[in-house]
Design a protein around this motif. Sequence first.
Motif, mmCIF file in Angstrom:
data_model
loop_
_atom_site.group_PDB
_atom_site.id
_atom_site.type_symbol
_atom_site.label_atom_id
_atom_site.label_comp_id
_atom_site.label_asym_id
_atom_site.label_seq_id
_atom_site.Cartn_x
_atom_site.Cartn_y
_atom_site.Cartn_z
ATOM 1 N N SER A 87 -32.923 10.057 3.160
ATOM 2 C CA SER A 87 -34.065 10.922 3.436
ATOM 3 C C SER A 87 -34.202 12.081 2.459
ATOM 4 O O SER A 87 -35.301 12.595 2.234
ATOM 5 N N ASP A 88 -33.096 12.513 1.854
ATOM 6 C CA ASP A 88 -33.130 13.700 1.000
ATOM 7 C C ASP A 88 -33.386 13.398 -0.470
ATOM 8 O O ASP A 88 -33.731 14.310 -1.229
ATOM 9 N N CYS A 89 -33.196 12.145 -0.891
ATOM 10 C CA CYS A 89 -33.374 11.787 -2.300
ATOM 11 C C CYS A 89 -34.726 11.103 -2.505
ATOM 12 O O CYS A 89 -35.049 10.144 -1.814
ATOM 13 N N HIS A 90 -35.499 11.623 -3.455
ATOM 14 C CA HIS A 90 -36.821 11.066 -3.755
ATOM 15 C C HIS A 90 -36.932 10.834 -5.263
ATOM 16 O O HIS A 90 -37.444 11.683 -5.994
ATOM 17 N N PRO A 91 -36.453 9.696 -5.769
ATOM 18 C CA PRO A 91 -36.469 9.434 -7.216
ATOM 19 C C PRO A 91 -37.867 9.478 -7.823
ATOM 20 O O PRO A 91 -38.012 9.743 -9.017
ATOM 21 N N GLU A 92 -38.889 9.211 -7.026
ATOM 22 C CA GLU A 92 -40.258 9.180 -7.548
ATOM 23 C C GLU A 92 -40.923 10.557 -7.566
ATOM 24 O O GLU A 92 -42.080 10.700 -7.985
ATOM 25 N N ALA A 93 -40.211 11.597 -7.146
ATOM 26 C CA ALA A 93 -40.804 12.924 -7.008
ATOM 27 C C ALA A 93 -41.250 13.491 -8.355
ATOM 28 O O ALA A 93 -40.583 13.308 -9.376
ATOM 29 N N SER A 94 -42.387 14.173 -8.372
ATOM 30 C CA SER A 94 -42.862 14.858 -9.578
ATOM 31 C C SER A 94 -42.132 16.192 -9.717
ATOM 32 O O SER A 94 -41.726 16.803 -8.723
ATOM 33 N N GLU A 95 -41.989 16.670 -10.952
ATOM 34 C CA GLU A 95 -41.144 17.829 -11.229
ATOM 35 C C GLU A 95 -41.914 19.107 -11.496
ATOM 36 O O GLU A 95 -41.312 20.154 -11.725
ATOM 37 N N GLY A 96 -43.242 19.049 -11.513
ATOM 38 C CA GLY A 96 -43.996 20.260 -11.789
ATOM 39 C C GLY A 96 -43.652 20.848 -13.146
ATOM 40 O O GLY A 96 -43.303 20.131 -14.088
#
Length: 231
Positions: free
Chosen positions: A138-147
């Motif tokens: 639940s805490d890891c989101h490899p697809e997350a954008s980094e801003g």
Amino acid sequence: MKIIAHIHTDFPDKFGIPRQSGLVKELTGEIVFEPEYRNPEAVRGLEEFSHIWLLWKFSESRKEHWSATVKPPRLGGRKRVGVFASRSPFRPNDIGLSSVRLERVDIDESRGPVLYVSGIDLMDGTPIYDIKPYIPMSDCHPEASEGYTEKTKLHRLKVEFPEEYLRIYPEEKRQAVLGVLAEDPRPAYVLDEERIYGVSFAGYDVKFRVAGDTLRVCGVEQMMQNVKKEA
């Protein structure tokens, strides 16, 4: 909220602490619970997790009013972003969040459960509000954008640490101090190549200059409080 523990680290003050947890994996700390929370049952099962979340207090953040915008150091200290789009300590509530590696859990006869962690970004004595396990599902989101952090995450300096100075540190602290310096502890808006800076780490004050992308250590001095203790 109640303070449940304090962390003990090699940073006596804020200057030089990495701006995020996990950037320097060799940095270690010990989390010691307050007497009320020293029940070993409270950490039962925590040793099965490799990482934990720390919810903590920006205890050295001095502010009377909060600002809607801040200047992230990695953006040069000039560009403003919203306070809630940053991890600045100058917030409406002085709460910090760090993900650190849990190396082990020891049960000490006098201090109760002690958590040994690495990859820290906290000052010595920082109060801890809560501890939670890091759950990859639940805490890891490899697809997350980094801003905006995508443009600044690779900022590291080449460190020239003369051997005669590096040997002053115990061997187990050498990679840690090199990592701290490589992360460029200077204020982002100060680019004076003649200025000598100092980082207090593990009982010593490290003096250095920065020219371009190279940091050169020019001295290592034992901190006065440690000299007095030895005397």
